[in-house]
Design a protein around this motif. Structure first.
Motif, PDB file in Angstrom:
ATOM      1  N   THR A  13      32.071  41.175  40.799  1.00 26.82           N
ATOM      2  CA  THR A  13      33.327  40.437  40.948  1.00 26.82           C
ATOM      3  C   THR A  13      34.273  40.877  39.839  1.00 26.82           C
ATOM      4  OG1 THR A  13      32.642  38.605  39.511  1.00 26.82           O
ATOM      5  CG2 THR A  13      32.068  38.435  41.852  1.00 26.82           C
ATOM      6  N   TYR A  14      35.401  40.195  39.737  1.00 23.86           N
ATOM      7  CA  TYR A  14      36.359  40.472  38.658  1.00 23.86           C
ATOM      8  C   TYR A  14      36.350  39.386  37.585  1.00 23.86           C
ATOM      9  CZ  TYR A  14      38.396  44.434  41.132  1.00 23.86           C
ATOM     10  OH  TYR A  14      38.598  45.655  41.724  1.00 23.86           O
ATOM     11  N   GLN A  65      36.145  41.120  47.227  1.00 24.49           N
ATOM     12  CA  GLN A  65      36.484  41.555  45.874  1.00 24.49           C
ATOM     13  C   GLN A  65      37.880  42.145  45.826  1.00 24.49           C
ATOM     14  OE1 GLN A  65      33.483  43.648  46.958  1.00 24.49           O
ATOM     15  NE2 GLN A  65      31.826  42.907  45.661  1.00 24.49           N
ATOM     16  N   SER A  66      38.276  42.795  46.915  1.00 25.53           N
ATOM     17  CA  SER A  66      39.561  43.478  46.950  1.00 25.53           C
ATOM     18  C   SER A  66      39.991  43.655  48.404  1.00 25.53           C
ATOM     19  CB  SER A  66      39.457  44.838  46.247  1.00 25.53           C
ATOM     20  OG  SER A  66      40.726  45.376  45.960  1.00 25.53           O
ATOM     21  N   TYR A  70      43.344  51.099  47.833  1.00 24.93           N
ATOM     22  CA  TYR A  70      43.026  49.792  47.257  1.00 24.93           C
ATOM     23  C   TYR A  70      44.321  49.100  46.826  1.00 24.93           C
ATOM     24  CZ  TYR A  70      38.006  50.779  46.981  1.00 24.93           C
ATOM     25  OH  TYR A  70      36.692  51.050  47.288  1.00 24.93           O
ATOM     26  N   HIS A 113      45.957  45.997  44.517  1.00 26.84           N
ATOM     27  CA  HIS A 113      45.754  45.083  43.394  1.00 26.84           C
ATOM     28  C   HIS A 113      47.019  44.249  43.213  1.00 26.84           C
ATOM     29  CE1 HIS A 113      42.084  47.224  42.020  1.00 26.84           C
ATOM     30  NE2 HIS A 113      42.720  48.296  42.479  1.00 26.84           N
ATOM     31  N   PHE A 122      36.556  50.511  39.836  1.00 25.75           N
ATOM     32  CA  PHE A 122      35.557  49.613  40.406  1.00 25.75           C
ATOM     33  C   PHE A 122      34.188  50.242  40.154  1.00 25.75           C
ATOM     34  CE2 PHE A 122      37.276  52.447  43.667  1.00 25.75           C
ATOM     35  CZ  PHE A 122      36.135  53.088  44.123  1.00 25.75           C
ATOM     36  N   GLN A 148      38.848  34.955  48.578  1.00 28.41           N
ATOM     37  CA  GLN A 148      37.595  35.659  48.297  1.00 28.41           C
ATOM     38  C   GLN A 148      36.477  35.252  49.253  1.00 28.41           C
ATOM     39  OE1 GLN A 148      36.251  35.325  44.240  1.00 28.41           O
ATOM     40  NE2 GLN A 148      38.265  35.763  43.378  1.00 28.41           N
ATOM     41  N   LEU A 195      42.064  35.979  46.406  1.00 30.50           N
ATOM     42  CA  LEU A 195      41.562  37.348  46.266  1.00 30.50           C
ATOM     43  C   LEU A 195      42.290  38.103  45.157  1.00 30.50           C
ATOM     44  CD1 LEU A 195      39.561  39.386  47.545  1.00 30.50           C
ATOM     45  CD2 LEU A 195      41.436  40.123  49.042  1.00 30.50           C
ATOM     46  N   ASN A 222      42.634  40.785  40.949  1.00 32.20           N
ATOM     47  CA  ASN A 222      41.529  41.742  41.090  1.00 32.20           C
ATOM     48  C   ASN A 222      41.788  42.963  40.218  1.00 32.20           C
ATOM     49  OD1 ASN A 222      43.708  42.370  42.769  1.00 32.20           O
ATOM     50  ND2 ASN A 222      42.445  43.334  44.334  1.00 32.20           N
ATOM     51  N   ARG A 261      40.630  45.258  36.739  1.00 30.80           N
ATOM     52  CA  ARG A 261      39.723  45.601  35.652  1.00 30.80           C
ATOM     53  C   ARG A 261      40.523  45.660  34.361  1.00 30.80           C
ATOM     54  NH1 ARG A 261      36.430  51.211  34.181  1.00 30.80           N
ATOM     55  NH2 ARG A 261      34.819  50.181  32.924  1.00 30.80           N
TER      56      ARG A 261
END
Length: 319
Positions: free
Chosen positions: A23-24, A84-85, A114, A116, A224, A255, A265, A268, A270
């Motif tokens: 997960t984040y 997750q995304s 992806y 974000h 990821f 999510q 969601l 997300n 990092r």
């Protein structure tokens, strides 16, 4: 004996479902990615990790960087809420959308995208420019078709992956309905919950990218798990724009499933990683710095960069 068989079965289940374990946030968040799966140790131990802050003070002009080239044909794709995304994947059997030029020595094929974004009051992009945050980021992944058969194989090996980062800003006017990004956003109500998937009809990668030849590039990783350090990152020096209505559509995604929605969601992201003396190269230059004959100008002439006003570009030469 029965106990042994049951345990083996459980191990196999765990081995096959690592993709669902991260997960984040919390104990399965980014700080623990390198611990929950031995194959993801680069997430904790890597030295060329992504995302990063793009500090204009560390940019170096590279006169040998060519313009990027992206095929203009359209493909069918499928967008999925993974929990997750939000991930868009090109469907099998489509014509290849090739990505070449820039810092790339090989031909790469677009395969995944992806998305974000952040919840209200939170940053939404993984990359920043001089620590300036943005509402969203689109990351486009392609694999080296001259050496590898697909993205899953390519991300395990050097030079296997290209990732294009498109930073996103908010504007008042909505996207035109015929644009590829607008088509993707129109399918978001169909993927509100985890596992939701929808086929997106013909989209053009070239249509989604900003209208600029200027970019920043560095060597990094996927953002990821398992954080493979096989990625050449290209960040375009211009944002794309969506409306507040569009970003709100992203923020309605969840999510969990319909019965247990869990958290939104979004968020997300990092956390950013240290640069660790990596080169930040760019083809952004003053007109006088670029030779029309295609030859590099005096390498002793240095350019410095500053963050721009974001009316048109990310950074610009300061001298």
């Amino acid at each position: 004996m029965l106990w042994f068989v049951v345990v083996v079965g459980l191990v196999d289940v765990v081995r096959c479902n690592w993709e669902n374990w991260w997960t984040y946030d919390g104990i399965s968040g980014p700080a623990y990615w390198g611990l929950i799966n031995p194959a993801w140790t680069m997430c904790n131990k890597g030295r060329r990790q992504s995302p990063i802050d793009l500090d204009p003070a560390f940019l170096n002009y590279d006169c040998k960087l060519e313009n990027m080239s992206v095929d203009k044909q359209s493909v069918s794709a499928r967008i999925t809420n993974t929990g997750q995304s939000l991930v868009l994947r090109v469907e099998d059997g489509q014509l290849a959308i090739n990505i070449t030029g820039g810092p790339l020595a090989y031909k790469y094929q677009f395969q995944e995208m992806y998305f974000h974004w952040g919840e209200p009051g939170r940053p939404g992009a993984e990359h920043t420019v001089n620590h300036q945050q943005f509402p969203a980021e689109i990351q486009i992944y392609g694999f080296n078709t001259q050496l590898y058969s697909n993205l899953t194989v390519a991300r395990e090996f050097p030079g296997g992956v290209v990732a294009i980062s498109v930073l996103v800003k908010i504007k008042d006017s909505p996207l035109k309905k015929e644009t590829s990004l607008a088509q993707i956003i129109s399918h978001l109500p169909e993927v509100t919950y985890r596992g939701g998937s929808s086929r997106v009809g013909f989209i053009s990668l070239a249509d989604i990218l900003p209208r600029t030849d200027d970019f920043i590039t560095y060597e990094g990783s996927t953002t990821f798990p398992g954080c493979w350090e096989t990625v050449t990152w290209i960040v375009f020096n211009k944002p794309v724009y969506i409306s507040q209505h569009d970003i709100d559509a992203f923020r309605r995604l969840k999510q969990g499933d319909r019965h247990h929605e869990k958290a939104p969601l979004g968020n997300n992201l990092r956390p950013q990683q240290p640069l660790n003396n990596r080169a930040l190269r760019t083809n952004i230059a003053l007109p006088a710095q670029k030779d029309v004959q295609g030859e590099c100008s005096d390498p002793s002439t240095l350019l410095t960069y500053q963050q721009n006003s974001w009316l048109n570009t990310v950074v610009s030469p300061a001298n």
